[in-house]
Design an enzyme around this catalytic site. Structure first.
Site, PDB file in Angstrom:
ATOM      1  N   HIS A  13       0.872  -1.196   0.000  1.00  0.00           N
ATOM      2  CA  HIS A  13       0.000   0.000   0.000  1.00  0.00           C
ATOM      3  C   HIS A  13       0.899   1.233   0.000  1.00  0.00           C
ATOM      4  O   HIS A  13       1.482   1.589   1.025  1.00  0.00           O
ATOM      5  CB  HIS A  13      -0.891   0.005   1.249  1.00  0.00           C
ATOM      6  N   HIS A  15       1.504   5.348  -1.939  1.00  0.00           N
ATOM      7  CA  HIS A  15       1.036   6.415  -2.839  1.00  0.00           C
ATOM      8  C   HIS A  15       2.242   7.013  -3.554  1.00  0.00           C
ATOM      9  O   HIS A  15       3.047   7.705  -2.936  1.00  0.00           O
ATOM     10  CB  HIS A  15       0.302   7.501  -2.035  1.00  0.00           C
ATOM     11  N   LYS A 101      -9.623  -1.035  -5.235  1.00  0.00           N
ATOM     12  CA  LYS A 101      -9.632  -0.342  -3.944  1.00  0.00           C
ATOM     13  C   LYS A 101     -10.951   0.374  -3.744  1.00  0.00           C
ATOM     14  O   LYS A 101     -11.428   1.080  -4.639  1.00  0.00           O
ATOM     15  CB  LYS A 101      -8.482   0.679  -3.946  1.00  0.00           C
ATOM     16  N   HIS A 138     -10.455   0.713   2.249  1.00  0.00           N
ATOM     17  CA  HIS A 138     -10.203   1.757   3.244  1.00  0.00           C
ATOM     18  C   HIS A 138     -11.358   1.637   4.238  1.00  0.00           C
ATOM     19  O   HIS A 138     -12.470   2.045   3.957  1.00  0.00           O
ATOM     20  CB  HIS A 138     -10.170   3.153   2.598  1.00  0.00           C
ATOM     21  N   HIS A 173      -4.400  -0.564   6.242  1.00  0.00           N
ATOM     22  CA  HIS A 173      -3.867   0.290   7.320  1.00  0.00           C
ATOM     23  C   HIS A 173      -4.728   0.309   8.579  1.00  0.00           C
ATOM     24  O   HIS A 173      -5.245   1.337   8.978  1.00  0.00           O
ATOM     25  CB  HIS A 173      -3.597   1.717   6.823  1.00  0.00           C
ATOM     26  N   ASP A 246       1.494   2.618   3.424  1.00  0.00           N
ATOM     27  CA  ASP A 246       0.635   3.792   3.217  1.00  0.00           C
ATOM     28  C   ASP A 246       1.478   5.068   3.211  1.00  0.00           C
ATOM     29  O   ASP A 246       1.028   6.115   3.684  1.00  0.00           O
ATOM     30  CB  ASP A 246      -0.480   3.877   4.272  1.00  0.00           C
TER      31      ASP A 246
HETATM   32  C1  NCD Z   1      -3.711   8.861   1.722  1.00  0.00           C
HETATM   33  C2  NCD Z   1      -3.301   9.875   0.648  1.00  0.00           C
HETATM   34  O1  NCD Z   1      -2.711  10.888   1.003  1.00  0.00           O
HETATM   35  O2  NCD Z   1      -3.534   9.620  -0.548  1.00  0.00           O
HETATM   36  N1  NCD Z   1      -3.776   9.534   2.978  1.00  0.00           N
HETATM   37  C3  NCD Z   1      -3.747   8.962   4.210  1.00  0.00           C
HETATM   38  O3  NCD Z   1      -3.947   9.679   5.181  1.00  0.00           O
HETATM   39  N2  NCD Z   1      -3.487   7.699   4.390  1.00  0.00           N
HETATM   40  C4  NCD Z   1      -5.008   8.217   1.357  1.00  0.00           C
HETATM   41  C5  NCD Z   1      -5.323   6.982   2.162  1.00  0.00           C
HETATM   42  O4  NCD Z   1      -4.726   5.928   1.961  1.00  0.00           O
HETATM   43  O5  NCD Z   1      -6.209   7.037   3.026  1.00  0.00           O
HETATM   44 ZN    ZN Z   2      -3.215   5.036   1.520  1.00  0.00          ZN
END
Ligand code: NCD
Ligand code: ZN
Length: 316
Positions: A13, A15, A101, A138, A173, A246
Site C-alpha cells: 500500500h 502512494h 480499492k 479503506h 492500514h 501507506d
Molecule cells: C492517503 C493519501 O494521502 O492519498 N492519505 C492517508 O492519510 N493515508 C489516502 C489513504 O490511503 O487514506
Molecule cells: Zn493510503
C-alpha cells in the site's frame, strides 16, 4: 546483529502520486522494496480502469528505470466506484491489475468519488470473486465521529464474507484493537495491512502537544491500547497481517496549513524503523519475523512468488 539480509520486501500500500512528485518520492521506495501496490487515488483523474492502470504502470516503470531500478515491479490497483462494471473488472484482471480499492465516499485524501454503498456493488464484487481480484478496503465509515470510523466500518466485513466467501479482502492500514480482533476471527480470505507509523504513533503524537501535521493520516493513529494490539498482531507472526506502508507524501504547504492533507510520508524510513521495531520487541528470531511480515505474508496472500532479490540492512 549489525547487518541482516532478508528477501526483498513488498509494500502492499503506497502512494506514488505522479509527475515531479513521483520522481521525488519513488526512489525512497525503490531503495528497499522489490514490488509495491500503487494506490489509485490520483488527482485529477484516479486509476479507474485497465487503460488508466496501464498508463500509470508505464509512468512508474519509466520513473523507476530512470532512477536506476529497471527490475522494480509496480503492482496495480484500480479504484472501484459506483460505476465500475463487472466486465471492467475482468478486463483489468486480465491486464494484470491485482486489486480494486474501495474508498467510502469522503473519508480520506482524494476520496470524493468514493463508493456510497458496497451493497450496491454486488455484481462487481461477484466479478472480482470470480476472477480472483483482491478487494482492498479503506475501512472507515463516513459521517461517524473520527475515532470511531474504523470500528463502525467493521460490520460490513461480515456481509462481505457471507456474500462472497471466496473473495480475498484486505482491510488496509488498520489502527484499532477491534480491527485486529475482527481480522483474526474472520476466515483466511480476510487479511490486513499494517503501516510502520501506526506501530509507533498514537493520537498523542498528533494532537497531544503542539499540533504535528506530519503525523496526521487517515485512519488517524489512536490509543496506546490500539497500538499495542497492532504491535502484537505484527509480532505474533500471523500471516493475515503484512506490511503496507501507506507512505503518502504531500507538498509541505499542503501539510502545514489550515485543513492540511492526511498522509504520512514514511517510505525513506519505513524499513529501518521496522527493523528497529522487530529487534527491540521480537526476541532473538527477529530477523525471521521481520522477513515474514515485510517479504512473505503479503506475497502469499496475493498469490505472488517471493521476490528473488535480497535486502541487506546495516546498522549505522
Ligand atoms: C492517503 C493519501 O494521502 O492519498 N492519505 C492517508 O492519510 N493515508 C489516502 C489513504 O490511503 O487514506
Ligand atoms: Zn493510503
Amino acid at each position: 546483529m549489525d547487518k541482516i539480509t532478508i528477501s526483498k520486501p513488498d509494500d502492499f500500500h503506497v502512494h506514488f502520486r505522479q509527475g515531479e512528485l513521483m520522481k521525488a518520492v519513488l526512489p525512497s521506495t525503490l531503495k528497499w522494496f522489490g514490488r509495491a501496490l500503487a494506490m489509485p487515488n490520483l488527482r485529477p483523474k484516479p486509476v479507474l480502469d485497465t487503460r488508466d492502470a496501464k498508463r500509470y504502470r508505464g509512468e512508474i516503470t519509466a520513473a523507476a528505470k530512470e532512477a536506476g531500478h529497471p527490475d522494480f515491479e509496480p503492482l496495480m490497483a484500480i479504484q472501484l466506484t459506483d460505476k465500475t462494471k463487472p466486465r471492467g473488472i475482468k478486463h483489468a484482471q486480465q491486464a494484470g491489475v491485482i486489486a480494486a480499492k474501495v474508498y467510502p465516499i469522503g473519508v480520506t485524501t482524494n476520496s470524493d468519488n468514493g463508493v456510497r454503498s458496497l451493497k450496491s456493488c454486488a455484481l462487481t464484487l461477484q466479478a472480482m470473486q470470480d476472477c480472483g481480484m483482491v478487494l482492498s478496503l479503506h475501512g472507515e465509515k463516513p459521517g461517524v465521529f473520527c475515532l470511531d470510523r474504523e470500528r463502525e466500518f467493521l460490520g460490513v466485513l461480515d456481509w462481505l464474507v457471507e456474500s462472497f466467501p471466496s473473495l480475498r479482502i484486505v482491510l488496509e492500514h488498520i489502527t484499532t484493537f477491534q480491527a485486529v480482533a475482527k481480522v483474526i476471527n474472520l476466515p483466511e480470505t480476510v487479511a490486513a495491512t499494517i503501516t510502520v507509523h501506526h506501530l509507533f504513533l498514537t493520537l498523542d503524537d498528533i494532537i497531544g502537544g503542539g499540533l504535528s501535521p506530519h503525523n496526521f493520516c487517515k485512519p488517524v493513529a489512536k490509543r496506546e491500547s490500539d497500538r499495542e494490539a497492532l504491535r502484537h498482531a505484527v509480532l505474533w507472526g500471523n500471516p493475515k497481517f503484512f506490511l503496507g506502508t501507506d507512505s503518502a507524501p504531500h507538498p509541505r504547504d499542503r501539510k502545514e496549513c489550515a485543513s492540511g492533507c492526511a498522509g504520512v510520508f514514511t517510505a525513506p524510513v519505513a524499513m529501518p524503523l521496522l527493523a528497529q521495531f522487530f529487534e527491540e520487541h521480537a526476541g532473538k528470531n527477529w530477523r525471521k519475523g521481520l522477513e515474514e511480515f515485510s517479504s512473505l505474508h503479503g506475497a502469499k496472500f496475493y498469490g505472488l512468488p517471493k521476490n528473488s532479490g535480497k535486502l541487506t540492512l546495516i546498522r549505522r
